[in-house]
Design a protein around this motif. Structure first.
Motif, PDB file in Angstrom:
ATOM      1  N   GLY A  28       5.811  12.940 -31.101  1.00  9.81           N
ATOM      2  CA  GLY A  28       6.122  11.952 -30.080  1.00  9.81           C
ATOM      3  C   GLY A  28       5.829  10.536 -30.529  1.00  9.81           C
ATOM      4  N   THR A  29       6.235   9.594 -29.676  1.00 12.87           N
ATOM      5  CA  THR A  29       6.058   8.167 -29.942  1.00 12.87           C
ATOM      6  C   THR A  29       5.257   7.538 -28.818  1.00 12.87           C
ATOM      7  OG1 THR A  29       8.188   8.049 -31.091  1.00 12.87           O
ATOM      8  CG2 THR A  29       7.233   5.972 -30.324  1.00 12.87           C
ATOM      9  N   TYR A  30       4.238   6.767 -29.202  1.00  7.70           N
ATOM     10  CA  TYR A  30       3.434   6.040 -28.216  1.00  7.70           C
ATOM     11  C   TYR A  30       3.803   4.565 -28.312  1.00  7.70           C
ATOM     12  CZ  TYR A  30      -0.518   4.846 -25.235  1.00  7.70           C
ATOM     13  OH  TYR A  30      -1.296   4.410 -24.193  1.00  7.70           O
ATOM     14  N   TRP A  31       4.304   4.012 -27.203  1.00  9.04           N
ATOM     15  CA  TRP A  31       4.730   2.617 -27.145  1.00  9.04           C
ATOM     16  C   TRP A  31       3.648   1.791 -26.473  1.00  9.04           C
ATOM     17  CZ3 TRP A  31       9.406   1.199 -29.298  1.00  9.04           C
ATOM     18  CH2 TRP A  31      10.290   2.253 -29.595  1.00  9.04           C
ATOM     19  N   LYS A  32       3.176   0.773 -27.171  1.00  9.51           N
ATOM     20  CA  LYS A  32       2.129  -0.108 -26.638  1.00  9.51           C
ATOM     21  C   LYS A  32       2.775  -1.295 -25.940  1.00  9.51           C
ATOM     22  CE  LYS A  32      -2.327  -1.166 -26.524  1.00  9.51           C
ATOM     23  NZ  LYS A  32      -3.335  -0.280 -25.886  1.00  9.51           N
ATOM     24  N   HIS A  33       2.328  -1.576 -24.724  1.00 11.69           N
ATOM     25  CA  HIS A  33       2.868  -2.693 -23.959  1.00 11.69           C
ATOM     26  C   HIS A  33       1.961  -3.910 -24.139  1.00 11.69           C
ATOM     27  CE1 HIS A  33       3.634  -5.127 -20.257  1.00 11.69           C
ATOM     28  NE2 HIS A  33       4.872  -4.862 -20.606  1.00 11.69           N
ATOM     29  N   GLU A  34       2.515  -4.975 -24.704  1.00 15.87           N
ATOM     30  CA  GLU A  34       1.738  -6.188 -24.905  1.00 15.87           C
ATOM     31  C   GLU A  34       2.684  -7.375 -25.049  1.00 15.87           C
ATOM     32  OE1 GLU A  34      -0.530  -5.183 -28.325  1.00 15.87           O
ATOM     33  OE2 GLU A  34       1.157  -5.383 -29.711  1.00 15.87           O
ATOM     34  N   TYR A  35       2.222  -8.525 -24.606  1.00 14.45           N
ATOM     35  CA  TYR A  35       3.021  -9.749 -24.662  1.00 14.45           C
ATOM     36  C   TYR A  35       4.375  -9.581 -23.981  1.00 14.45           C
ATOM     37  CZ  TYR A  35      -0.456 -10.494 -28.309  1.00 14.45           C
ATOM     38  OH  TYR A  35      -1.646 -10.576 -29.014  1.00 14.45           O
ATOM     39  N   GLY A  36       4.412  -8.766 -22.949  1.00 16.37           N
ATOM     40  CA  GLY A  36       5.625  -8.603 -22.171  1.00 16.37           C
ATOM     41  C   GLY A  36       6.684  -7.713 -22.787  1.00 16.37           C
ATOM     42  N   ARG A  37       6.340  -6.993 -23.850  1.00 20.66           N
ATOM     43  CA  ARG A  37       7.308  -6.087 -24.466  1.00 20.66           C
ATOM     44  C   ARG A  37       6.576  -4.879 -25.053  1.00 20.66           C
ATOM     45  NH1 ARG A  37       6.999 -10.498 -28.181  1.00 20.66           N
ATOM     46  NH2 ARG A  37       6.306  -9.886 -30.263  1.00 20.66           N
ATOM     47  N   HIS A  38       7.355  -3.893 -25.471  1.00 18.45           N
ATOM     48  CA  HIS A  38       6.791  -2.680 -26.053  1.00 18.45           C
ATOM     49  C   HIS A  38       6.987  -2.664 -27.568  1.00 18.45           C
ATOM     50  CE1 HIS A  38       7.095  -1.277 -21.837  1.00 18.45           C
ATOM     51  NE2 HIS A  38       6.079  -0.491 -22.165  1.00 18.45           N
ATOM     52  N   ARG A  39       6.020  -2.114 -28.275  1.00 22.90           N
ATOM     53  CA  ARG A  39       6.166  -1.869 -29.705  1.00 22.90           C
ATOM     54  C   ARG A  39       5.724  -0.438 -29.985  1.00 22.90           C
ATOM     55  NH1 ARG A  39       1.257  -1.643 -32.227  1.00 22.90           N
ATOM     56  NH2 ARG A  39      -0.495  -2.642 -31.143  1.00 22.90           N
ATOM     57  N   ALA A  40       6.324   0.171 -30.983  1.00 20.60           N
ATOM     58  CA  ALA A  40       5.964   1.542 -31.350  1.00 20.60           C
ATOM     59  C   ALA A  40       4.632   1.508 -32.095  1.00 20.60           C
ATOM     60  CB  ALA A  40       7.050   2.163 -32.220  1.00 20.60           C
ATOM     61  N   GLU A  41       3.578   1.904 -31.407  1.00 19.58           N
ATOM     62  CA  GLU A  41       2.252   1.896 -32.033  1.00 19.58           C
ATOM     63  C   GLU A  41       2.065   3.103 -32.949  1.00 19.58           C
ATOM     64  OE1 GLU A  41      -1.986   0.788 -30.328  1.00 19.58           O
ATOM     65  OE2 GLU A  41      -1.474   2.854 -29.790  1.00 19.58           O
ATOM     66  N   TYR A  42       2.543   4.266 -32.516  1.00 16.26           N
ATOM     67  CA  TYR A  42       2.368   5.485 -33.311  1.00 16.26           C
ATOM     68  C   TYR A  42       3.571   6.389 -33.147  1.00 16.26           C
ATOM     69  CZ  TYR A  42       0.473   9.948 -34.961  1.00 16.26           C
ATOM     70  OH  TYR A  42       0.276  11.133 -35.625  1.00 16.26           O
ATOM     71  N   VAL A  43       4.072   6.859 -34.295  1.00 13.54           N
ATOM     72  CA  VAL A  43       5.159   7.842 -34.320  1.00 13.54           C
ATOM     73  C   VAL A  43       4.708   8.992 -35.198  1.00 13.54           C
ATOM     74  CG1 VAL A  43       7.578   8.285 -34.883  1.00 13.54           C
ATOM     75  CG2 VAL A  43       6.879   5.993 -34.146  1.00 13.54           C
ATOM     76  N   GLY A  44       4.607  10.174 -34.617  1.00 14.88           N
ATOM     77  CA  GLY A  44       4.165  11.294 -35.434  1.00 14.88           C
ATOM     78  C   GLY A  44       3.702  12.474 -34.618  1.00 14.88           C
ATOM     79  N   GLU A  45       2.764  13.206 -35.200  1.00 11.25           N
ATOM     80  CA  GLU A  45       2.308  14.470 -34.630  1.00 11.25           C
ATOM     81  C   GLU A  45       1.055  14.283 -33.768  1.00 11.25           C
ATOM     82  OE1 GLU A  45       1.857  16.778 -38.150  1.00 11.25           O
ATOM     83  OE2 GLU A  45       4.011  16.967 -38.496  1.00 11.25           O
ATOM     84  N   TRP A  46       0.982  15.138 -32.737  1.00 10.98           N
ATOM     85  CA  TRP A  46      -0.124  15.083 -31.780  1.00 10.98           C
ATOM     86  C   TRP A  46      -0.703  16.479 -31.580  1.00 10.98           C
ATOM     87  CZ3 TRP A  46      -1.338  10.368 -29.270  1.00 10.98           C
ATOM     88  CH2 TRP A  46      -0.412   9.347 -29.451  1.00 10.98           C
ATOM     89  N   ARG A  47      -1.961  16.509 -31.205  1.00 12.91           N
ATOM     90  CA  ARG A  47      -2.599  17.772 -30.840  1.00 12.91           C
ATOM     91  C   ARG A  47      -3.674  17.476 -29.789  1.00 12.91           C
ATOM     92  NH1 ARG A  47      -3.467  23.001 -32.270  1.00 12.91           N
ATOM     93  NH2 ARG A  47      -5.576  23.831 -32.177  1.00 12.91           N
ATOM     94  N   ARG A  48      -3.528  18.118 -28.630  1.00 12.26           N
ATOM     95  CA  ARG A  48      -4.481  17.961 -27.532  1.00 12.26           C
ATOM     96  C   ARG A  48      -4.712  16.491 -27.181  1.00 12.26           C
ATOM     97  NH1 ARG A  48      -8.983  22.599 -29.215  1.00 12.26           N
ATOM     98  NH2 ARG A  48      -7.532  24.373 -29.110  1.00 12.26           N
ATOM     99  N   GLY A  49      -3.630  15.722 -27.182  1.00 15.96           N
ATOM    100  CA  GLY A  49      -3.703  14.339 -26.753  1.00 15.96           C
ATOM    101  C   GLY A  49      -4.136  13.346 -27.810  1.00 15.96           C
ATOM    102  N   LYS A  50      -4.423  13.816 -29.019  1.00 20.78           N
ATOM    103  CA  LYS A  50      -4.883  12.931 -30.081  1.00 20.78           C
ATOM    104  C   LYS A  50      -3.904  12.956 -31.249  1.00 20.78           C
ATOM    105  CE  LYS A  50      -9.807  13.342 -28.973  1.00 20.78           C
ATOM    106  NZ  LYS A  50      -9.937  11.940 -28.522  1.00 20.78           N
ATOM    107  N   ARG A  51      -3.905  11.861 -32.024  1.00 14.38           N
ATOM    108  CA  ARG A  51      -3.082  11.817 -33.228  1.00 14.38           C
ATOM    109  C   ARG A  51      -3.630  12.833 -34.229  1.00 14.38           C
ATOM    110  NH1 ARG A  51      -3.795   6.274 -31.793  1.00 14.38           N
ATOM    111  NH2 ARG A  51      -5.544   6.063 -33.239  1.00 14.38           N
ATOM    112  N   GLU A  52      -2.797  13.782 -34.610  1.00 13.43           N
ATOM    113  CA  GLU A  52      -3.250  14.828 -35.536  1.00 13.43           C
ATOM    114  C   GLU A  52      -2.063  15.370 -36.319  1.00 13.43           C
ATOM    115  OE1 GLU A  52      -6.437  18.364 -35.962  1.00 13.43           O
ATOM    116  OE2 GLU A  52      -6.580  16.723 -34.532  1.00 13.43           O
TER     117      GLU A  52
END
Length: 232
Positions: A28-52
């Motif tokens: 999945g992809t986690y989009w960070k909202h800052e300065y009035g827009r979104h940026r892709a903070e992390y793209v990759g694999e997850w496990r139990r809610g954490k980057r793994e």
């Protein structure tokens, strides 16, 4: 939530990707909202809610890490592109740097990581053109290694203790030594790096960098130097 889905959080951040029992798990992809827009903070694999697993992370400065994660920490093998002197907050990517010509260069490290720290064997290509290959501990040079000085055409080969040279010798740098260490192949269009990871994550390419022999960084001469230093 289970399967594919999207979640918008109260702070404006967005996650889109795989879920298992209401936890981010899969890809999945986690989009960070800052300065009035979104940026892709992390793209990759997850496990139990954490980057793994394998993933690509960008911070608010535009610095990038691609590699292995365990419990949301860089752990395993990975490559980081970091702004030189990144603690200077004037280089935040809030749009205020548009058109600037004094944005600093980047340091690129590829190698081993332990719980968010450069620890093990790795190579660093510095913004000023220098290259270091050898041992690291908690983000500092540690153990046997070689530092190539781009502006001097010389190399220091020896042993470091938490960033401080302990003993060693200077010598003339060999022809194309830095390029061989970085594992770059010179082509008509310049250095050619691997595009495999960029294709996997669908992110923009960054300068090619890689150890020629990741698990055999210390040459026989550096091992001998280490034994000499330990004998003193």
């Amino acid at each position: 939530m289970h399967g594919r889905g999207e979640m918008t959080y109260v702070n404006g951040d967005v996650y889109e990707g795989d879920w298992v029992e209401n936890a981010r798990e899969g890809h999945g992809t986690y989009w960070k909202h800052e300065y009035g827009r979104h940026r892709a903070e992390y793209v990759g694999e997850w496990r139990r809610g954490k980057r793994e697993g394998f993933g690509v992370f960008h911070d608010e400065l535009g610095q990038r890490f691609e590699g292995d994660w365990v419990r949301s920490k860089r752990h395993g093998r990975g490559r980081q592109t970091a702004i030189a002197n990144a603690e200077n907050r004037e280089y935040q990517t809030d749009g205020s740097n548009a058109g600037r010509t004094n944005v600093p260069g980047v340091d690129v490290y590829e190698g081993d990581w332990v719980e968010d720290r450069m620890t093990g064997e790795g190579v660093m290509a510095y913004a000023n053109g220098d290259v270091f290959v050898g041992g690291w501990l908690d983000g500092e040079k540690h153990g046997a290694g070689t530092h190539l000085y781009a502006g001097k055409g010389r190399a220091y080969e020896g042993v470091w203790d938490r960033g401080t040279p302990r003993c060693g010798t200077y010598r003339e740098a060999l022809p194309n030594e830095a390029e061989r260490i970085l594992g770059r192949e010179i082509t008509g269009n310049g250095f050619r790096g691997s595009a495999e990871r960029n294709a996997k994550t669908k992110m923009k390419p960054i300068p090619g960098l890689g150890l020629v022999a990741p698990r055999d960084v210390e040459t026989e001469s550096r091992q001998e130097r280490l034994r000499e230093c330990e004998a003193r």
